[in-house]
Scaffold this motif. Structure first.
Motif: not given
Length: 409
Positions: A122-123, A126-127, A129-130
């Motif tokens: 997930k991290q 998320n990265k 996605q950012e």
């Protein structure tokens, strides 16, 4: 725990780290490539729809598609590894004195490890996605910048088109106004020409208020004046506007009882001729006659030296010496304007071919040759009509018209 389980637990984080590391390097390097390319092109002005900008956008969209594909690959690999571990754990019994407790602990440990792996995935997601959001924001900013440039270019082009259209419109209006002005000026010029013709027909030079009009060529059309003294010199000046001059068109003729042609001033077509006492030598000025125009003529003669001269419009144009030297014009002579006396002395024998048609004004005769300055003054069209001769003075001496000749204002 079996060797296979241990290897799976150890290999899975490494696999995840490798996958996330490769993607991050790929994304960062590709994003930096787009940023560097944009910085290099920032100094130059290009079309917002150019091929280079289209290539940048294509690369950015490809990168976004690759990121989603790699995220799906990571999730699929994690799910596959988890399924393998579960199958392996379920297929082999727990080797412990208390199998139930050992398996429960193992399940808890496996769950914690899976949770850690999921958190790490997930991290990474998320990265990613950012980074995707940042790339999208950068794309939006870049698109907005190019849209602003496009709007400026469109506004500038529209402004130029509008200015050019306005200039063309103003130019057309100006050209139309100029054509109208030229047309008006031509009309005014035509009207002025007509007024000039009318004024020239009615205009009397040298400020004179009246003139003698000779309307037709006839042996009965002339004007007559009487001369009393005898003359050893003379000056005859007059303004003439001839309608048509023939071979012999008489302007001024002085006759005596013995000689009907003592002194004559006449036009031979366009040649002005001055003769005295029937001398063979006559003073002539070629090109002095102008039909329909006012011209000023003066004829001067002195008996002592016999010098005779002609002056046209205030300028001496011809001169002869030894003309009728020592001659004297007898007293009691007669002056005819526009005609000459016949050899018989009878009016009925006058020649109609020498008759004058036109206008005469400011007719004066002096008993001496005039000074050149005086002649120039008399030839001034805007001058005064108050100069009068001592033999014949215009407006003072009696000049009698005959045969339709009349005074006009």
């Amino acid at each position: 725990m079996s060797l296979t389980q241990t290897l799976c637990l150890l290999v899975l984080p490494s696999l995840l780290n490798a996958l996330s590391y490769n993607y991050e390097d790929y994304a960062d390097s590709y994003y930096n490539q787009i940023s560097d390319t944009e910085q290099q092109g920032a100094g130059t002005t290009s079309s917002p729809c150019g091929s280079r900008d289209q290539t940048r956008w294509d690369k950015l969209f490809i990168m976004l598609e690759d990121s989603h594909m790699r995220q799906n690959m990571i999730l699929e690999a994690c799910e596959e590894q988890m399924n393998r571990l579960r199958e392996e754990v379920q297929s082999k019994p727990c080797m412990s004195t208390s199998p139930e407790e050992y398996c429960t602990a193992l399940d808890q440990r496996l769950d914690r490890r899976l949770e850690a792996v999921i958190a790490e995935v997930k991290q990474v997601a998320n990265k990613l996605q950012e980074q995707c959001s940042s790339s999208l924001q950068h794309l939006e900013n870049f698109t907005g910048l190019q849209t602003g440039r496009l709007e400026k270019l469109e506004n500038g082009y529209l402004g130029q088109v509008m200015m050019k259209t306005q200039q063309e419109t103003n130019g057309g209006k100006l050209e139309q106004a100029l054509m109208t002005t030229v047309s008006d000026l031509q009309k005014v010029h035509t009207q002025l020409a007509a007024l000039q013709r009318v004024a020239a027909h009615r205009y009397l030079p040298s400020g004179c208020e009246m003139a003698l009009l000779f309307p037709m060529r006839s042996k009965h059309s002339f004007a007559e004046a009487m001369v009393s003294p005898s003359l050893t010199g003379l000056s005859v000046c007059l303004w003439v506007r001839v309608t048509e001059a023939l071979d012999r068109t008489m302007l001024f003729s002085y006759s005596s009882e013995r000689n009907p042609q003592e002194f004559q001033l006449l036009l031979n077509r366009n040649t002005l001729t001055f003769s005295i006492s029937e001398e063979l030598a006559a003073v002539q000025a070629h090109g002095a006659g102008s039909a329909g125009q006012w011209r000023h003529y003066c004829a001067l003669w002195g008996s002592e030296g016999g010098v005779a001269s002609l002056w046209v419009d205030g300028q001496q144009v011809s001169s002869l010496s030894a003309v009728a030297r020592g001659h004297r014009l007898p007293e009691g002579g007669a002056v005819l304007l526009g005609q000459e006396k016949s050899s018989s002395g009878m009016y009925r024998d006058m020649d109609p071919t020498v008759a004058f048609t036109g206008k005469l004004t400011a007719v004066n005769m002096w008993s001496y040759p005039l000074h050149p300055d005086k002649i120039k003054k008399l030839a001034n069209q805007d001058g005064a009509c108050d100069e009068r001769g001592d033999v014949i003075g215009w407006g003072v001496s009696e000049i009698i018209p005959h045969g339709g000749v009349q005074y006009i204002n």
